[in-house]
Write an enzyme that holds these catalytic residues in place. Structure first.
Site, short mmCIF file in Angstrom:
data_model
loop_
_atom_site.label_atom_id
_atom_site.label_comp_id
_atom_site.label_asym_id
_atom_site.label_seq_id
_atom_site.Cartn_x
_atom_site.Cartn_y
_atom_site.Cartn_z
N HIS A 197 1.46 0.70 -1.14
CA HIS A 197 1.67 2.14 -1.27
C HIS A 197 3.10 2.55 -0.91
O HIS A 197 3.43 3.73 -0.99
CB HIS A 197 0.68 2.92 -0.40
N ASP A 198 3.93 1.60 -0.50
CA ASP A 198 5.28 1.92 -0.05
C ASP A 198 6.18 2.25 -1.24
O ASP A 198 6.29 1.48 -2.20
CB ASP A 198 5.87 0.73 0.73
#
Length: 241
Positions: A163-164
């Site tokens: 999700h970065d």
């Protein structure tokens, strides 16, 4: 103080990744070597306290606020869990913390005292999954924060923060994509990087930095399939009673 070495064979990690991914091989050759910036004295509680301070604001602003938090302790480091619980909300507000971050830090302090947040010695014996399960129970700490802890404090070799934003945009730059990958897509793609997904992620960050904001701001969000709207069924006409 010398730069800490990762707890795995970096040369083997780079060889493994280069053999399985031509694009990553090129990136590794062109970029500075992988390195960690660990504080060997920092406890899991301190690392997570700092992570909470850095959430959702710029690094410079977060460093200033965290410096003020440390100034409230008795030893110049982060306030101990006991000290954090005693600090009044107006004092922490004045230091620059939001109400949500104050609640998160106090919950972190309490769960450290209760033993939910492990010591460094305990953490090193727990698996990635066990640590995620424990630490996400702390208010304000999600999977991303735990992943950063696993990478930058514990030096775990096989963490992929799907999700970065930096990792996703770095992937798009490296592989010439106009869109960011969906988390599931990045997770599936990253299977080729096992068991060194941490190192691959680090190079995705470097690709993102090298490209610069002018280029990475043009990368569009992941494509979302739109379900075809089914025609609404016609209502049957009936006589009113």
């Amino acid at each position: 103080m010398p730069t800490p070495s990762p707890a795995f064979d970096l040369a083997e990690a780079n060889r493994h990744l280069a053999e399985r991914d031509e694009y990553l091989k090129r990136l590794i050759a062109e970029t500075i070597p992988f390195q960690m910036d660990q504080d060997p004295l920092q406890s899991p509680y301190e690392a997570l306290l700092e992570a909470v301070a850095y959430q959702s604001i710029s690094g410079k602003a977060a460093a200033t606020i965290y410096g003020r938090i440390k100034a409230l302790s008795s030893n110049g480091r982060a306030p101990t869990p006991q000290e954090m619980l005693k600090l009044r909300k107006p004092v922490l507000r004045k230091a620059g913390l939001s109400g949500a971050k104050i609640l998160a830090m106090k919950d972190l302090a309490q769960k450290t005292i209760d033993g939910v947040v492990p010591t460094l010695e305990q953490a090193e014996k727990l698996s990635d999954e066990e640590l995620v399960e424990r630490l996400v129970s702390v208010r304000g700490i999600g999977a991303w924060t735990v992943e950063m802890f696993l990478i930058f404090r514990l030096g775990r070799p096989d963490v992929l923060p799907i999700h970065d934003l930096g990792v996703k945009k770095g992937w798009s730059v490296t592989y010439g994509k106009k869109h960011m990958p969906k988390p599931k897509e990045l997770l599936a793609f990253g299977e080729r990087w096992r068991p060194y997904r941490t190192v691959a992620s680090w190079y995705m960050w470097r690709a993102f930095e090298r490209a610069g904001y002018a280029a990475t701001n043009k990368i569009r969000p992941a494509r979302v399939r739109k379900d075809r709207q089914r025609p609404k069924p016609k209502r049957a006409r009936g006589k009113r009673l």
